[in-house]
Scaffold this motif. Structure first.
Motif, mmCIF file in Angstrom:
data_model
loop_
_atom_site.group_PDB
_atom_site.id
_atom_site.type_symbol
_atom_site.label_atom_id
_atom_site.label_comp_id
_atom_site.label_asym_id
_atom_site.label_seq_id
_atom_site.Cartn_x
_atom_site.Cartn_y
_atom_site.Cartn_z
ATOM 1 N N ARG A 42 0.861 -1.177 0.000
ATOM 2 C CA ARG A 42 0.000 0.000 0.000
ATOM 3 C C ARG A 42 0.896 1.226 0.000
ATOM 4 O O ARG A 42 1.911 1.265 0.679
ATOM 5 N N GLU A 44 0.945 5.173 0.853
ATOM 6 C CA GLU A 44 0.189 6.224 1.526
ATOM 7 C C GLU A 44 0.972 7.520 1.519
ATOM 8 O O GLU A 44 2.140 7.559 1.884
ATOM 9 N N LEU A 45 0.327 8.583 1.078
ATOM 10 C CA LEU A 45 0.893 9.924 1.096
ATOM 11 C C LEU A 45 0.059 10.731 2.076
ATOM 12 O O LEU A 45 -1.082 11.099 1.776
ATOM 13 N N ARG A 46 0.593 10.964 3.261
ATOM 14 C CA ARG A 46 -0.146 11.648 4.330
ATOM 15 C C ARG A 46 -0.701 12.979 3.842
ATOM 16 O O ARG A 46 -0.009 13.742 3.185
ATOM 17 N N GLY A 47 -1.961 13.218 4.151
ATOM 18 C CA GLY A 47 -2.613 14.447 3.749
ATOM 19 C C GLY A 47 -3.162 14.406 2.330
ATOM 20 O O GLY A 47 -3.916 15.284 1.924
ATOM 21 N N GLY A 49 -3.645 10.889 0.293
ATOM 22 C CA GLY A 49 -4.454 9.695 0.159
ATOM 23 C C GLY A 49 -3.608 8.454 0.095
ATOM 24 O O GLY A 49 -2.386 8.489 0.274
ATOM 25 N N ALA A 50 -4.257 7.332 -0.169
ATOM 26 C CA ALA A 50 -3.577 6.042 -0.201
ATOM 27 C C ALA A 50 -3.937 5.286 -1.479
ATOM 28 O O ALA A 50 -5.089 5.294 -1.916
ATOM 29 N N GLY A 83 -7.353 11.026 1.354
ATOM 30 C CA GLY A 83 -7.176 11.220 2.781
ATOM 31 C C GLY A 83 -8.168 12.236 3.321
ATOM 32 O O GLY A 83 -8.779 13.014 2.582
ATOM 33 N N LYS A 84 -8.309 12.231 4.643
ATOM 34 C CA LYS A 84 -9.257 13.135 5.291
ATOM 35 C C LYS A 84 -8.948 14.598 4.982
ATOM 36 O O LYS A 84 -9.843 15.381 4.672
ATOM 37 N N GLU A 85 -7.677 14.970 5.042
ATOM 38 C CA GLU A 85 -7.283 16.354 4.778
ATOM 39 C C GLU A 85 -7.633 16.760 3.344
ATOM 40 O O GLU A 85 -8.131 17.861 3.100
#
Length: 105
Positions: A42, A44-47, A49-50, A83-85
């Motif tokens: 997986r 994932e790039l914080r802020g 998405g994944a 992602g949420k952000e």
């Protein structure tokens, strides 16, 4: 935005970075992301998405042109979850700009 636009944007925001170097960086990142997905990892790039892969089992389908049944083999497909952000930023931008048409328009 397409890849060449991203490369130009990175190069313009970092004047010490030549266009060729920015292209090599973008290529290296995308290549490593592709390799990770091919291994089943997986990404994932914080802020942001994944990225992951999902299995699609074999199924029967229909050829719309000839209306005949066809067999669709199993496959692995890439999947992206924002992602949420990122979701919050997109919704905040859309909420205040009601004059903009939706992407479906």
């Amino acid at each position: 935005m397409i890849k060449s636009e991203l490369i130009e944007l990175i190069s313009s925001r970092r004047p010490f970075l030549h266009l060729n170097d920015a292209e090599k960086i973008v290529d290296a990142i995308l290549e490593e992301m592709s390799e990770a997905l091919m291994r089943g990892d997986r990404v994932e790039l914080r802020g942001f998405g994944a990225f992951s892969i999902r299995h699609r089992p074999p199924k029967s389908g229909r050829n719309p042109k000839t209306n005949t049944s066809i067999f669709i083999e199993q496959k692995w497909v890439p999947f992206f979850k924002a992602g949420k952000e990122m979701q919050e930023r997109l919704n905040a931008a859309r909420k205040f700009d009601a004059s903009r048409p939706s992407p479906a328009d």
